[in-house]
Design a protein around this motif. Structure first.
Motif, PDB file in Angstrom:
ATOM      1  N   VAL A 179       2.782 -38.421 -71.346  1.00 55.16           N
ATOM      2  CA  VAL A 179       3.323 -37.909 -72.550  1.00 55.16           C
ATOM      3  C   VAL A 179       4.761 -38.178 -72.627  1.00 55.16           C
ATOM      4  O   VAL A 179       5.076 -38.684 -74.052  1.00 55.16           O
ATOM      5  N   TYR A 180       5.543 -38.665 -71.709  1.00 57.40           N
ATOM      6  CA  TYR A 180       6.779 -39.118 -71.826  1.00 57.40           C
ATOM      7  C   TYR A 180       6.594 -40.474 -72.520  1.00 57.40           C
ATOM      8  O   TYR A 180       7.492 -40.785 -73.401  1.00 57.40           O
ATOM      9  N   HIS A 181       5.907 -41.447 -72.002  1.00 53.38           N
ATOM     10  CA  HIS A 181       5.573 -42.740 -72.554  1.00 53.38           C
ATOM     11  C   HIS A 181       5.294 -42.597 -74.124  1.00 53.38           C
ATOM     12  O   HIS A 181       5.887 -43.297 -75.156  1.00 53.38           O
ATOM     13  N   CYS A 182       4.327 -41.643 -74.379  1.00 51.49           N
ATOM     14  CA  CYS A 182       3.925 -41.401 -76.037  1.00 51.49           C
ATOM     15  C   CYS A 182       5.092 -40.798 -76.719  1.00 51.49           C
ATOM     16  O   CYS A 182       4.949 -41.005 -78.063  1.00 51.49           O
ATOM     17  N   ARG A 183       5.994 -40.043 -76.226  1.00 56.25           N
ATOM     18  CA  ARG A 183       6.937 -39.213 -76.996  1.00 56.25           C
ATOM     19  C   ARG A 183       8.460 -39.829 -77.056  1.00 56.25           C
ATOM     20  O   ARG A 183       9.299 -39.016 -77.415  1.00 56.25           O
ATOM     21  N   LYS A 184       8.780 -40.996 -76.542  1.00 58.99           N
ATOM     22  CA  LYS A 184       9.756 -41.595 -76.532  1.00 58.99           C
ATOM     23  C   LYS A 184      10.601 -41.521 -77.844  1.00 58.99           C
ATOM     24  O   LYS A 184       9.826 -42.059 -78.783  1.00 58.99           O
ATOM     25  N   LYS A 185      11.672 -41.039 -77.862  1.00 57.24           N
ATOM     26  CA  LYS A 185      12.535 -41.313 -79.312  1.00 57.24           C
ATOM     27  C   LYS A 185      12.574 -42.565 -79.546  1.00 57.24           C
ATOM     28  O   LYS A 185      12.584 -42.769 -80.859  1.00 57.24           O
ATOM     29  N   VAL A 186      12.898 -43.438 -78.762  1.00 56.73           N
ATOM     30  CA  VAL A 186      13.272 -44.753 -79.173  1.00 56.73           C
ATOM     31  C   VAL A 186      11.974 -45.838 -78.388  1.00 56.73           C
ATOM     32  O   VAL A 186      11.927 -45.468 -77.096  1.00 56.73           O
ATOM     33  N   ALA A 204      19.499 -43.579 -75.067  1.00 58.11           N
ATOM     34  CA  ALA A 204      18.898 -43.139 -76.646  1.00 58.11           C
ATOM     35  C   ALA A 204      17.575 -42.730 -76.357  1.00 58.11           C
ATOM     36  O   ALA A 204      16.902 -41.736 -76.807  1.00 58.11           O
ATOM     37  N   THR A 205      16.712 -43.488 -75.403  1.00 57.90           N
ATOM     38  CA  THR A 205      15.353 -42.975 -75.020  1.00 57.90           C
ATOM     39  C   THR A 205      15.267 -41.453 -74.649  1.00 57.90           C
ATOM     40  O   THR A 205      14.462 -40.859 -74.875  1.00 57.90           O
ATOM     41  N   TRP A 206      16.188 -41.383 -73.564  1.00 59.70           N
ATOM     42  CA  TRP A 206      16.329 -40.032 -73.198  1.00 59.70           C
ATOM     43  C   TRP A 206      16.989 -38.807 -73.751  1.00 59.70           C
ATOM     44  O   TRP A 206      16.886 -37.663 -73.461  1.00 59.70           O
ATOM     45  N   GLN A 207      17.382 -39.142 -75.111  1.00 60.60           N
ATOM     46  CA  GLN A 207      17.723 -37.931 -75.980  1.00 60.60           C
ATOM     47  C   GLN A 207      16.559 -37.335 -76.520  1.00 60.60           C
ATOM     48  O   GLN A 207      15.677 -37.799 -76.999  1.00 60.60           O
ATOM     49  N   GLY A 208      16.664 -35.895 -76.714  1.00 62.92           N
ATOM     50  CA  GLY A 208      15.584 -35.184 -77.193  1.00 62.92           C
ATOM     51  C   GLY A 208      14.675 -34.934 -76.343  1.00 62.92           C
ATOM     52  O   GLY A 208      14.500 -34.775 -74.997  1.00 62.92           O
ATOM     53  N   THR A 209      13.318 -34.795 -77.048  1.00 62.09           N
ATOM     54  CA  THR A 209      12.027 -34.262 -76.123  1.00 62.09           C
ATOM     55  C   THR A 209      11.818 -35.025 -74.985  1.00 62.09           C
ATOM     56  O   THR A 209      11.416 -34.613 -73.733  1.00 62.09           O
ATOM     57  N   SER A 210      11.876 -36.411 -75.264  1.00 61.70           N
ATOM     58  CA  SER A 210      11.613 -37.439 -74.112  1.00 61.70           C
ATOM     59  C   SER A 210      12.383 -37.034 -72.681  1.00 61.70           C
ATOM     60  O   SER A 210      12.032 -37.275 -71.655  1.00 61.70           O
ATOM     61  N   GLY A 211      13.534 -36.966 -73.148  1.00 64.89           N
ATOM     62  CA  GLY A 211      14.650 -36.691 -71.740  1.00 64.89           C
ATOM     63  C   GLY A 211      14.146 -35.463 -71.041  1.00 64.89           C
ATOM     64  O   GLY A 211      13.991 -35.404 -69.868  1.00 64.89           O
ATOM     65  N   ALA A 212      13.820 -34.349 -71.894  1.00 63.35           N
ATOM     66  CA  ALA A 212      13.495 -33.244 -71.141  1.00 63.35           C
ATOM     67  C   ALA A 212      12.170 -33.214 -70.488  1.00 63.35           C
ATOM     68  O   ALA A 212      12.016 -32.635 -69.274  1.00 63.35           O
ATOM     69  N   ILE A 213      11.401 -34.020 -70.851  1.00 64.22           N
ATOM     70  CA  ILE A 213       9.939 -34.373 -70.261  1.00 64.22           C
ATOM     71  C   ILE A 213      10.222 -35.051 -69.018  1.00 64.22           C
ATOM     72  O   ILE A 213       9.811 -34.588 -67.803  1.00 64.22           O
ATOM     73  N   PHE A 214      11.026 -36.254 -69.154  1.00 67.27           N
ATOM     74  CA  PHE A 214      11.392 -36.941 -67.908  1.00 67.27           C
ATOM     75  C   PHE A 214      11.946 -36.273 -66.814  1.00 67.27           C
ATOM     76  O   PHE A 214      11.760 -36.336 -65.679  1.00 67.27           O
ATOM     77  N   PHE A 262      23.408 -44.698 -63.278  1.00 65.41           N
ATOM     78  CA  PHE A 262      24.261 -44.020 -64.123  1.00 65.41           C
ATOM     79  C   PHE A 262      23.699 -43.122 -65.240  1.00 65.41           C
ATOM     80  O   PHE A 262      23.990 -42.093 -65.527  1.00 65.41           O
ATOM     81  N   ALA A 263      22.513 -43.663 -65.933  1.00 68.64           N
ATOM     82  CA  ALA A 263      21.951 -43.223 -67.045  1.00 68.64           C
ATOM     83  C   ALA A 263      21.160 -41.908 -66.325  1.00 68.64           C
ATOM     84  O   ALA A 263      21.071 -40.824 -67.006  1.00 68.64           O
ATOM     85  N   TRP A 264      20.898 -42.106 -65.400  1.00 69.95           N
ATOM     86  CA  TRP A 264      20.075 -40.921 -64.754  1.00 69.95           C
ATOM     87  C   TRP A 264      20.833 -39.564 -64.294  1.00 69.95           C
ATOM     88  O   TRP A 264      20.457 -38.559 -64.530  1.00 69.95           O
ATOM     89  N   GLY A 265      22.081 -39.897 -63.889  1.00 69.19           N
ATOM     90  CA  GLY A 265      23.178 -38.869 -63.644  1.00 69.19           C
ATOM     91  C   GLY A 265      23.406 -38.199 -65.107  1.00 69.19           C
ATOM     92  O   GLY A 265      23.501 -36.819 -65.212  1.00 69.19           O
ATOM     93  N   ARG A 266      23.432 -39.043 -66.192  1.00 68.22           N
ATOM     94  CA  ARG A 266      23.849 -38.257 -67.403  1.00 68.22           C
ATOM     95  C   ARG A 266      22.567 -37.434 -67.753  1.00 68.22           C
ATOM     96  O   ARG A 266      22.515 -36.531 -68.479  1.00 68.22           O
ATOM     97  N   LEU A 267      21.315 -38.127 -67.679  1.00 73.25           N
ATOM     98  CA  LEU A 267      20.176 -37.169 -68.114  1.00 73.25           C
ATOM     99  C   LEU A 267      20.026 -36.037 -67.504  1.00 73.25           C
ATOM    100  O   LEU A 267      19.884 -34.799 -67.796  1.00 73.25           O
ATOM    101  N   LEU A 280      23.998 -37.224 -72.378  1.00 81.46           N
ATOM    102  CA  LEU A 280      23.592 -38.389 -72.855  1.00 81.46           C
ATOM    103  C   LEU A 280      24.439 -38.921 -73.865  1.00 81.46           C
ATOM    104  O   LEU A 280      24.175 -40.098 -74.128  1.00 81.46           O
ATOM    105  N   ASP A 281      25.183 -37.885 -74.514  1.00 83.21           N
ATOM    106  CA  ASP A 281      25.971 -38.474 -75.608  1.00 83.21           C
ATOM    107  C   ASP A 281      27.159 -39.262 -75.020  1.00 83.21           C
ATOM    108  O   ASP A 281      28.113 -38.555 -74.464  1.00 83.21           O
ATOM    109  N   ILE A 282      27.274 -40.502 -75.306  1.00 88.99           N
ATOM    110  CA  ILE A 282      28.392 -41.161 -74.621  1.00 88.99           C
ATOM    111  C   ILE A 282      28.866 -42.180 -75.745  1.00 88.99           C
ATOM    112  O   ILE A 282      28.179 -42.732 -76.435  1.00 88.99           O
TER     113      ILE A 282
END
Length: 202
Positions: A71-78, A101-111, A168-173, A178-180
């Motif tokens: 689901v994550y692969h298919c729903r990546k925002k970017v 950018a990939t983790w913003q929105g739904t894809s980040g919540a799924i991951f 670093f990105a994981w910590g923000r996720l 994620l807004d940096i």
């Protein structure tokens, strides 16, 4: 009785994935997760929503984590691809910004849900570990190409460089930050580069 319960079940087609059935299952999995949260996510709920048989789902996805990763692969925002800008600074900068950018929105919540499941479920841990191992093999090429160009010291381990950035990105996720700004991204990249570029002669 819900609309999903009144519609006929989709026919299982064995080990070969039917694109329509696969998409229905992925959509159902995303909807169940977003509506019910991780604690309310189950293959049974996904099967009911997708009008698919549980055996079919388990045949295609051996665990909840494997399904959520799909689901994550298919729903990546970017659609995140590893950059090739021709110089190490721009490559690493694009890599980090792409992750965020990939983790913003739904894809980040799924991951985040996949990461959470991996903390207590061996199957989820194995699925996440395999996914991350593949990503490390791909991302290390950014640094290896920079080494070939002479931009990064030969003694630097490529996988550690991109792992520092992804950490670093994981910590923000995981803390939903994620807004940096571009200035923060540049500061992170400059800090990493200071430790891997060739040392001045003498």
């Amino acid at each position: 009785m819900t609309e999903a319960e009144t519609k006929p079940a989709r026919r299982s087609i064995g080990a070969t994935r039917n694109p329509a059935s696969q998409e229905a299952i992925l959509q159902a999995a995303e909807a169940v997760l977003l509506e019910n949260g991780l604690s309310g996510f189950s293959i049974e709920a996904v099967a009911r929503r997708a009008r698919a048989g549980k055996p079919t789902i388990y045949r295609w996805w051996p665990s909840q984590a494997a399904l959520l990763l799909d689901v994550y692969h298919c729903r990546k925002k970017v659609d995140f691809n590893f950059p090739d800008k021709g110089n190490v600074r721009d490559d690493l900068r694009a890599y980090l910004k792409g992750l965020l950018a990939t983790w913003q929105g739904t894809s980040g919540a799924i991951f985040r849900c996949v990461v959470a499941k991996a903390q207590g479920e061996p199957e989820a841990f194995a699925a996440l570990s395999a996914y991350m191992a593949e990503r490390r093999l791909q991302s290390r090429r950014l640094v290896e190409k920079a080494q070939e160009r002479g931009e990064v010291r030969a003694d630097v381990r490529p996988e550690l460089v991109t792992e520092m950035l992804s950490s670093f990105a994981w910590g923000r996720l995981l803390t939903e930050r994620l807004d940096i700004s571009d200035e923060e991204v540049d500061a992170v990249i400059d800090t990493v580069l200071a430790g891997i570029v060739p040392r001045p002669a003498g």
